[in-house]
Each structure stands twice: as C-alpha cells, then as structure tokens.
Design an enzyme around this catalytic site. Structure first.
Site, short mmCIF file in Angstrom:
data_model
loop_
_atom_site.label_atom_id
_atom_site.label_comp_id
_atom_site.label_asym_id
_atom_site.label_seq_id
_atom_site.Cartn_x
_atom_site.Cartn_y
_atom_site.Cartn_z
N ILE A 157 56.17 -46.67 24.30
CA ILE A 157 54.89 -47.27 24.67
C ILE A 157 54.32 -48.11 23.52
O ILE A 157 53.97 -47.58 22.45
CB ILE A 157 53.88 -46.20 25.15
N GLU A 243 53.59 -60.99 34.05
CA GLU A 243 54.25 -60.25 32.97
C GLU A 243 55.54 -60.95 32.54
O GLU A 243 55.80 -61.16 31.35
CB GLU A 243 54.56 -58.82 33.45
C1 LIG Z 1 60.08 -52.22 21.80
C2 LIG Z 1 59.85 -51.76 23.20
C3 LIG Z 1 58.58 -51.79 23.73
C4 LIG Z 1 58.35 -51.31 25.02
N1 LIG Z 1 57.07 -51.26 25.50
C5 LIG Z 1 56.82 -50.61 26.67
C6 LIG Z 1 55.48 -50.35 27.10
O1 LIG Z 1 54.51 -50.75 26.45
N2 LIG Z 1 55.29 -49.65 28.25
C7 LIG Z 1 56.34 -49.19 29.01
O2 LIG Z 1 56.10 -48.56 30.04
N3 LIG Z 1 57.62 -49.43 28.63
C8 LIG Z 1 57.89 -50.11 27.48
N4 LIG Z 1 59.19 -50.33 27.07
C9 LIG Z 1 60.29 -49.81 27.87
C10 LIG Z 1 61.09 -50.87 28.57
O3 LIG Z 1 60.35 -51.45 29.59
C11 LIG Z 1 62.39 -50.20 29.04
O4 LIG Z 1 63.15 -49.92 27.87
C12 LIG Z 1 63.16 -51.06 30.01
O5 LIG Z 1 62.48 -51.15 31.23
C13 LIG Z 1 64.57 -50.53 30.28
O6 LIG Z 1 64.53 -49.17 30.61
P1 LIG Z 1 65.52 -48.15 29.84
O7 LIG Z 1 65.33 -48.37 28.39
O8 LIG Z 1 65.27 -46.79 30.39
O9 LIG Z 1 66.95 -48.64 30.22
P2 LIG Z 1 67.81 -48.20 31.53
O10 LIG Z 1 66.99 -48.37 32.74
O11 LIG Z 1 68.40 -46.84 31.28
O12 LIG Z 1 68.96 -49.27 31.51
C14 LIG Z 1 70.12 -49.17 30.66
C15 LIG Z 1 71.04 -50.35 30.96
O13 LIG Z 1 71.44 -50.31 32.33
C16 LIG Z 1 71.13 -51.54 32.95
N5 LIG Z 1 70.78 -51.32 34.34
C17 LIG Z 1 69.82 -50.49 34.82
N6 LIG Z 1 69.76 -50.59 36.17
C18 LIG Z 1 70.70 -51.51 36.55
C19 LIG Z 1 71.12 -52.06 37.78
N7 LIG Z 1 70.55 -51.70 38.92
N8 LIG Z 1 72.11 -52.98 37.79
C20 LIG Z 1 72.69 -53.38 36.61
N9 LIG Z 1 72.33 -52.89 35.39
C21 LIG Z 1 71.34 -51.98 35.36
C22 LIG Z 1 69.95 -52.09 32.16
O14 LIG Z 1 69.83 -53.50 32.33
C23 LIG Z 1 70.35 -51.70 30.74
O15 LIG Z 1 71.25 -52.63 30.23
C24 LIG Z 1 59.43 -50.85 25.80
C25 LIG Z 1 60.73 -50.88 25.27
C26 LIG Z 1 60.94 -51.31 23.99
C27 LIG Z 1 62.34 -51.27 23.44
#
Ligand SMILES: Cc1cc2nc3c(=O)[nH]c(=O)nc-3n(C[C@H](O)[C@H](O)[C@H](O)COP(=O)(O)OP(=O)(O)OC[C@H]3O[C@@H](n4cnc5c(N)ncnc54)[C@H](O)[C@@H]3O)c2cc1C
Length: 380
Positions: A157, A243
């Site tokens: 977050i 966004e």
């Molecule tokens: C620095 C930073 C700041 C952030 N700030 C916020 C914030 O303020 N609030 C908040 O809520 N979140 C925040 N996030 C979270 C961010 O939105 C998530 O990291 C992002 O949505 C990806 O989710 P995950 O990390 O769980 O990856 P996952 O969903 O586990 O994905 C892992 C990999 O699988 C791929 N993948 C997933 N689903 C599919 C599909 N259907 N088809 C093909 N490939 C797929 C993804 O593209 C990725 O390469 C932040 C993240 C970072 C690193």
C-alpha cells in the site's frame, strides 16, 4: 503537433510548480530516499501552494481545476526525478473516489484536508494472495448495527505509513456474488484495530512508503462506506480509465525526462576523441527512442483530450498503460547503457529513473492484465 491546448494559466501553474520542486524537493531527494519516506511537512507545503487535489470543487476547498492541472502535476513530479510523494495517486486516483462516490458529510469532512495536505490518502486493494484477481480478496466487512467490522490484511500500500485516511476494499462474506460483495470504506489512521505494518523494501521508489496494513476487528461507522452497498467493485471499475491514464502520463514524462538527460550526457561525454553522440550507432539509438517517445506522446495527449471530453476510452487507456510503460522501461535501459558505468551510479539521475520506472509495468493493473482486458474487448 500540439494536441493539448494549454492556456497561459496552465503554463504559469507549471512554471510555479517547477520552481517549487527545485526549491523544496530536488535537494532533499537523496536524504528522503535514504530515509525510505518523505516528511509529512512536504505534503503540507505542496497543499499550501495549491498543488494537491486541484480538481476538488471549490465548495470543498479545492480549485475545481480541469484535468490538465493534474497532468501538469504528474508530469512535473516525474521530471523532478522523484517518486516519493505520490501526488497523482493521492489527487487523481484516491481523492476522486471521495469526490465522486462520497456522501455530502464525507466530502465536507475529508476533502478540504486532502487539498491542504493535512490528510494524506492511501488506497488498499491488494492482499498477500490477491493482486490481479481483485474479486478474490479476503478482507471482510461485517455489519454490526450501525457499524462495520473490518478484518484482513493488505499489502503493497503506497503511503501506507504516512496515510491519515485509507480507502479500503473489503467483502461482505454473506454475499455470494464476488463483485457485489465488495465495498469501499473510509478508515482513518488511529482507528482501533487498524495497524500499519512493515514498510516494504523495494527495488525503486525508495522514498515512497509502501507498507502492509492490518485490520483486526476494526470497527468503523457504517456511514464510512463509500457509495451504496454492493457498488464498491463497480466504483473501482468506473475509475480505472483515469487511473490507467495517470499511470501512462507518468511513464510518458519519465521517458521524455530520461531521453533529455541522456542526450545532454551523450553530447558532453567524449570517448575515442569525440562525443558519444557522434557515433552513428548511438545516434540511431537516440533517434529510435525519440520516435517512440513522440508516438507515445501523441497517443497519450489524444487520450487526455478524449478523457476530458468524457469519452469512454478505457480500452485505449489500457493500451496506453501497457505500451507506454513498456516503452519507458526500454528507454530507461538504453539510456542507462548510453551513460556507461556512470549510469549505474546513484549520483547520475538516470540510475534512479531506471529503477523507479520498473514498477509502472506492475501496478495500476499489470501490463498482462491490460492485454487480458483488451483481448476480451476484441472478442478474442
Ligand atoms: C510499489 C508498489 C506500489 C503499489 N501500490 C499499491 C496501492 O497503493 N494499493 C494497492 O491496492 N495495491 C498497490 N500495489 C499492488 C499492485 O497493484 C499489485 O502488485 C498488482 O496489481 C499485481 O498484483 P500481484 O503483485 O499480486 O501480482 P499477481 O496478480 O500475483 O500476478 C503475478 C504475475 O501473473 C500475471 N498474471 C496475473 N493474472 C494473469 C492473467 N489472467 N493472465 C496473464 N498473466 C496474469 C501478472 O501480470 C504478473 O506478471 C502496489 C505495488 C507495488 C509494487
């Protein structure tokens, strides 16, 4: 090829923000990167100067400005090579949830502070086991009389440590529809049961406080729900266009900034008796980057205008989000390479820009998720 009709007022605003960033931020960035956080006082200063929540209507303390002021703030923060104070996330992604879906009482209570910088916001959607697949979130919101009780954990977050107010996505476990079960709640820092957890160490965005958040029997009034019950997921979707556009604008400005400092460096750095910029291979690299940057700029500026006209360009903004952030990442790598060893050293701006751009392919919906959405729209 100017697509956006910036007025003299827009240009004056940009100029004054640039001066503010030079005076109040640039010389402190190293110190804040080291500290892993920015002081709250800089949020206040940004607010005092009118650089936060520019679009908030005047009756709630804002200036009711058009989206171009948001674009200017987003671009100039990036141009200052600084990711620690996420003004665009606060002003253009989180505050609009309150402006659009908030009750009159919520708007009066929170919006003025969001504009002055007294209230720093965060949005908590992601959970340890739920990122891309948001509907699978586990955090629960259970009604108890006039209250809601939140339980769950959020991660990654932004502003997690500094935040005063968090928009939390949580599910009603009694609702079987995974989308209708989701709602957004306003949770103030200091509410019993709302705990700020570990600050996460990251590859880049070092001065940005990204953290875990915990909700343990966290009781909030039911009036802290944003919008009608069952609309949380829909409301999140309704704000995706802006966004993704905000993310694309930031990456676009970053690519332009990186190329600008690299061209300057290549003209100054001499090897084998001539500037690096005189070698045709490097000229071609620079020309290729300049061309892709121009293509991206043309696309994103058109989308900014369409967005301001109220058109539905959610698919196009998804395209821009993935293409421009991918492009900016390639630009970062090529620009760093053109700096040679100096590009790997912290004292050269390209090194911070290189590590900070990486995350743009991950947050605001990963670039793969953007393609999933576009493919679905194309009926594939
Ligand atoms: C620095 C930073 C700041 C952030 N700030 C916020 C914030 O303020 N609030 C908040 O809520 N979140 C925040 N996030 C979270 C961010 O939105 C998530 O990291 C992002 O949505 C990806 O989710 P995950 O990390 O769980 O990856 P996952 O969903 O586990 O994905 C892992 C990999 O699988 C791929 N993948 C997933 N689903 C599919 C599909 N259907 N088809 C093909 N490939 C797929 C993804 O593209 C990725 O390469 C932040 C993240 C970072 C690193």
């Amino acid at each position: 090829m100017n697509i956006i009709p910036y007025t003299a007022e827009h240009n004056i605003f940009r100029e004054s923000l640039r001066k503010f960033l030079d005076k109040e931020i640039v010389s402190h960035v190293e110190e804040w990167e080291e500290a892993g956080i920015v002081p709250r006082s800089i949020w206040k200063k940004m607010g005092e100067q009118g650089f936060l929540g520019t679009a908030v209507p005047e009756e709630y303390g804002g200036a009711g400005c058009d989206f171009l002021y948001s674009v200017i703030v987003g671009e100039e923060m990036v141009r200052a090579n600084f990711s620690g104070l996420t003004a665009s996330l606060h002003s253009d992604i989180i505050v609009p949830y309150i402006t659009t879906f908030g009750s009159e009482a919520q708007k009066q209570k929170y919006l003025p502070g969001c504009v002055t910088g007294d209230i720093i916001t965060a949005v908590a959607m992601t959970e340890p086991n739920t990122g891309s697949d948001l509907a699978a979130m586990k955090t629960t919101a259970v009604e108890d009389g006039d209250d809601i009780i939140l339980n769950g954990q959020k991660t990654f977050i932004s502003n997690g440590i500094n935040c005063d107010l968090c928009v939390v996505a949580a599910k009603d476990p009694a609702c079987s529809d995974p989308h209708k079960a989701v709602d957004l709640y306003l949770v103030e820092a200091g509410t019993p049961g709302f705990e700020k957890g570990r600050q996460i160490k990251k590859i880049g965005w070092h001065s940005q406080d990204t953290s875990e958040l915990y909700f343990t029997d966290c009781r909030i009034p039911r009036s802290n729900r944003l919008g009608e019950k069952g609309t949380g997921f829909l409301n999140l979707m309704l704000k995706l266009q802006q966004e993704r556009l905000v993310c694309a604008i930031g990456a676009m400005a970053a690519a332009e900034f990186m190329l600008e400092i690299t061209v300057k460096y290549c003209k100054e750095r001499t090897v084998f008796g001539k500037p690096i910029s005189k070698f045709q291979v490097n000229q071609f690299a620079i020309v290729e980057m300049a061309t892709e940057i121009k293509l991206g700029r043309t696309f994103v500026d058109k989308l900014i205008m369409d967005h301001m006209e109220g058109l539905n360009v959610v698919i196009e903004t998804s395209m821009a989000k993935y293409w421009i952030t991918d492009m900016a990442n390639k630009v970062a790598d090529r620009c760093l390479q053109l700096h040679g060893g100096y590009g790997y050293c912290d004292e050269y701006g390209i090194s911070r820009a290189w590590r900070d751009i990486r995350v743009t392919r991950i947050f605001a919906g990963t670039n793969e998720i953007m393609k999933v959405i576009i493919a679905r729209f194309m009926g594939l």
